[in-house]
Write an enzyme that holds these catalytic residues in place. Structure first.
Site, PDB file in Angstrom:
ATOM      1  N   ARG A  28       0.828  -1.203   0.000  1.00 55.53           N
ATOM      2  CA  ARG A  28       0.000   0.000   0.000  1.00 55.53           C
ATOM      3  C   ARG A  28       0.862   1.254   0.000  1.00 55.53           C
ATOM      4  O   ARG A  28       1.872   1.321   0.707  1.00 55.53           O
ATOM      5  CB  ARG A  28      -0.946   0.008   1.206  1.00 55.53           C
ATOM      6  CG  ARG A  28      -1.955  -1.113   1.131  1.00 55.53           C
ATOM      7  CD  ARG A  28      -3.068  -1.030   2.140  1.00 55.53           C
ATOM      8  NE  ARG A  28      -3.773  -2.306   2.128  1.00 55.53           N
ATOM      9  CZ  ARG A  28      -4.706  -2.667   1.249  1.00 55.53           C
ATOM     10  NH1 ARG A  28      -5.081  -1.801   0.311  1.00 55.53           N
ATOM     11  NH2 ARG A  28      -5.272  -3.860   1.289  1.00 55.53           N
ATOM     12  N   ASP A  29       0.457   2.234  -0.811  1.00 53.61           N
ATOM     13  CA  ASP A  29       1.155   3.517  -0.866  1.00 53.61           C
ATOM     14  C   ASP A  29       1.035   4.209   0.495  1.00 53.61           C
ATOM     15  O   ASP A  29      -0.027   4.198   1.123  1.00 53.61           O
ATOM     16  CB  ASP A  29       0.561   4.398  -1.969  1.00 53.61           C
ATOM     17  CG  ASP A  29       1.467   5.562  -2.329  1.00 53.61           C
ATOM     18  OD1 ASP A  29       2.007   5.566  -3.457  1.00 53.61           O
ATOM     19  OD2 ASP A  29       1.649   6.472  -1.489  1.00 53.61           O
ATOM     20  N   ILE A  30       2.115   4.817   0.941  1.00 53.68           N
ATOM     21  CA  ILE A  30       2.148   5.466   2.256  1.00 53.68           C
ATOM     22  C   ILE A  30       1.268   6.731   2.270  1.00 53.68           C
ATOM     23  O   ILE A  30       0.845   7.176   3.332  1.00 53.68           O
ATOM     24  CB  ILE A  30       3.623   5.801   2.620  1.00 53.68           C
ATOM     25  CG1 ILE A  30       3.803   5.930   4.115  1.00 53.68           C
ATOM     26  CG2 ILE A  30       4.123   7.043   1.899  1.00 53.68           C
ATOM     27  CD1 ILE A  30       5.266   5.939   4.551  1.00 53.68           C
ATOM     28  N   ASN A  86       4.801   6.270 -13.765  1.00 54.78           N
ATOM     29  CA  ASN A  86       5.470   7.544 -14.016  1.00 54.78           C
ATOM     30  C   ASN A  86       6.917   7.271 -14.402  1.00 54.78           C
ATOM     31  O   ASN A  86       7.550   6.370 -13.850  1.00 54.78           O
ATOM     32  CB  ASN A  86       5.418   8.430 -12.764  1.00 54.78           C
ATOM     33  CG  ASN A  86       3.995   8.839 -12.406  1.00 54.78           C
ATOM     34  OD1 ASN A  86       3.174   9.066 -13.282  1.00 54.78           O
ATOM     35  ND2 ASN A  86       3.705   8.931 -11.119  1.00 54.78           N
ATOM     36  N   VAL A  95      10.207   8.138  -6.822  1.00 56.56           N
ATOM     37  CA  VAL A  95      11.025   7.025  -6.324  1.00 56.56           C
ATOM     38  C   VAL A  95      11.593   6.293  -7.538  1.00 56.56           C
ATOM     39  O   VAL A  95      10.833   5.788  -8.382  1.00 56.56           O
ATOM     40  CB  VAL A  95      10.192   6.063  -5.445  1.00 56.56           C
ATOM     41  CG1 VAL A  95      11.031   4.867  -5.026  1.00 56.56           C
ATOM     42  CG2 VAL A  95       9.648   6.794  -4.212  1.00 56.56           C
ATOM     43  N   HIS A  99       7.801   1.363 -10.665  1.00 57.10           N
ATOM     44  CA  HIS A  99       6.612   0.868  -9.968  1.00 57.10           C
ATOM     45  C   HIS A  99       5.364   1.258 -10.728  1.00 57.10           C
ATOM     46  O   HIS A  99       5.353   2.263 -11.445  1.00 57.10           O
ATOM     47  CB  HIS A  99       6.548   1.408  -8.536  1.00 57.10           C
ATOM     48  CG  HIS A  99       6.692   2.900  -8.457  1.00 57.10           C
ATOM     49  ND1 HIS A  99       7.924   3.507  -8.511  1.00 57.10           N
ATOM     50  CD2 HIS A  99       5.774   3.890  -8.350  1.00 57.10           C
ATOM     51  CE1 HIS A  99       7.756   4.819  -8.427  1.00 57.10           C
ATOM     52  NE2 HIS A  99       6.466   5.084  -8.343  1.00 57.10           N
ATOM     53  N   MET A 100       4.323   0.463 -10.536  1.00 58.32           N
ATOM     54  CA  MET A 100       3.018   0.736 -11.132  1.00 58.32           C
ATOM     55  C   MET A 100       2.049   1.059 -10.004  1.00 58.32           C
ATOM     56  O   MET A 100       1.941   0.304  -9.038  1.00 58.32           O
ATOM     57  CB  MET A 100       2.547  -0.498 -11.915  1.00 58.32           C
ATOM     58  CG  MET A 100       1.157  -0.371 -12.491  1.00 58.32           C
ATOM     59  SD  MET A 100       0.698  -1.910 -13.312  1.00 58.32           S
ATOM     60  CE  MET A 100       1.639  -1.706 -14.822  1.00 58.32           C
ATOM     61  N   HIS A 101       1.360   2.189 -10.130  1.00 56.53           N
ATOM     62  CA  HIS A 101       0.314   2.540  -9.164  1.00 56.53           C
ATOM     63  C   HIS A 101      -0.976   1.837  -9.578  1.00 56.53           C
ATOM     64  O   HIS A 101      -1.377   1.926 -10.748  1.00 56.53           O
ATOM     65  CB  HIS A 101       0.050   4.044  -9.178  1.00 56.53           C
ATOM     66  CG  HIS A 101       1.213   4.898  -8.781  1.00 56.53           C
ATOM     67  ND1 HIS A 101       1.286   5.536  -7.564  1.00 56.53           N
ATOM     68  CD2 HIS A 101       2.352   5.240  -9.445  1.00 56.53           C
ATOM     69  CE1 HIS A 101       2.411   6.240  -7.497  1.00 56.53           C
ATOM     70  NE2 HIS A 101       3.079   6.080  -8.622  1.00 56.53           N
TER      71      HIS A 101
HETATM   72  P1  5GP Z   1       6.067   8.185  -8.101  1.00 60.86           P
HETATM   73  O1  5GP Z   1       5.791   9.665  -8.058  1.00 60.86           O
HETATM   74  O2  5GP Z   1       7.548   7.880  -8.033  1.00 60.86           O
HETATM   75  O3  5GP Z   1       5.377   7.506  -9.250  1.00 60.86           O
HETATM   76  O4  5GP Z   1       5.374   7.576  -6.813  1.00 60.86           O
HETATM   77  C1  5GP Z   1       6.063   7.289  -5.639  1.00 60.86           C
HETATM   78  C2  5GP Z   1       5.026   6.838  -4.634  1.00 60.86           C
HETATM   79  O5  5GP Z   1       5.699   6.182  -3.581  1.00 60.86           O
HETATM   80  C3  5GP Z   1       4.213   7.979  -4.021  1.00 60.86           C
HETATM   81  O6  5GP Z   1       2.834   7.764  -4.272  1.00 60.86           O
HETATM   82  C4  5GP Z   1       4.571   7.909  -2.533  1.00 60.86           C
HETATM   83  O7  5GP Z   1       3.471   8.190  -1.697  1.00 60.86           O
HETATM   84  C5  5GP Z   1       5.050   6.478  -2.380  1.00 60.86           C
HETATM   85  N1  5GP Z   1       6.040   6.284  -1.327  1.00 60.86           N
HETATM   86  C6  5GP Z   1       7.169   7.021  -1.118  1.00 60.86           C
HETATM   87  N2  5GP Z   1       7.872   6.531  -0.082  1.00 60.86           N
HETATM   88  C7  5GP Z   1       7.179   5.451   0.370  1.00 60.86           C
HETATM   89  C8  5GP Z   1       7.408   4.514   1.424  1.00 60.86           C
HETATM   90  O8  5GP Z   1       8.396   4.576   2.160  1.00 60.86           O
HETATM   91  N3  5GP Z   1       6.484   3.519   1.589  1.00 60.86           N
HETATM   92  C9  5GP Z   1       5.382   3.432   0.787  1.00 60.86           C
HETATM   93  N4  5GP Z   1       4.532   2.417   1.028  1.00 60.86           N
HETATM   94  N5  5GP Z   1       5.136   4.284  -0.230  1.00 60.86           N
HETATM   95  C10 5GP Z   1       6.023   5.289  -0.428  1.00 60.86           C
END
Ligand code: 5GP
Length: 114
Positions: A28-30, A86, A95, A99-101
């Site tokens: 799960r996203d934080i 992204n 990050v 990764h895929m949301h």
């Molecule tokens: P991006 O913008 O790289 O596509 O998305 C990165 C996602 O990683 C964001 O939605 C952010 O909330 C999530 N995220 C960042 N750090 C952590 C973490 O330590 N744990 C979890 N579960 N999600 C994280």
């Protein structure tokens, strides 16, 4: 240095893992943007889509199959959901471990809103 997602995958830091197999891990996203917001991540640390190679084809396919399975588990498959990857600066990637949301649980509106 290992990415924050590699540390979650390895169990070195806490993560709410909802699915894991030999190729991908989902947690799960934080900072969830919807009732369901899960990140599906290849276990192998690939920084962005730009660094994906033919050797990663199975993991990339598994991400979609995991998304399908998790959407069913979460009870959002029938209503639908959104999968987002992204890439880099203009893609607003934060990050640098590909990764895929998986986002759903409510109507999401148009994809690009700003
Ligand atoms: P991006 O913008 O790289 O596509 O998305 C990165 C996602 O990683 C964001 O939605 C952010 O909330 C999530 N995220 C960042 N750090 C952590 C973490 O330590 N744990 C979890 N579960 N999600 C994280």
């Amino acid at each position: 240095m290992a990415s924050i997602f590699s540390k979650i995958i390895a169990g070195e830091i806490p993560g709410d893992i909802v699915y894991q197999d030999e190729l991908v891990t989902a947690f799960r996203d934080i900072n969830p943007q919807a009732p369901t917001h899960i990140l599906i991540v290849p276990n192998k640390e690939i920084p962005t889509v730009n660094e994906v190679t033919n050797a990663d084809e199975a993991a990339m396919g598994r991400m979609i199959l995991a998304a399908k399975k998790i959407a069913e588990q979460e009870g959002i498959a029938a209503n639908g959901y959104r999968l987002i990857v992204n890439c880099g600066n203009h893609g607003h990637q934060e990050v640098f471990h590909l990764h895929m949301h998986l986002v759903g649980g409510r109507p999401l509106g148009p994809m690009l809103y700003r």
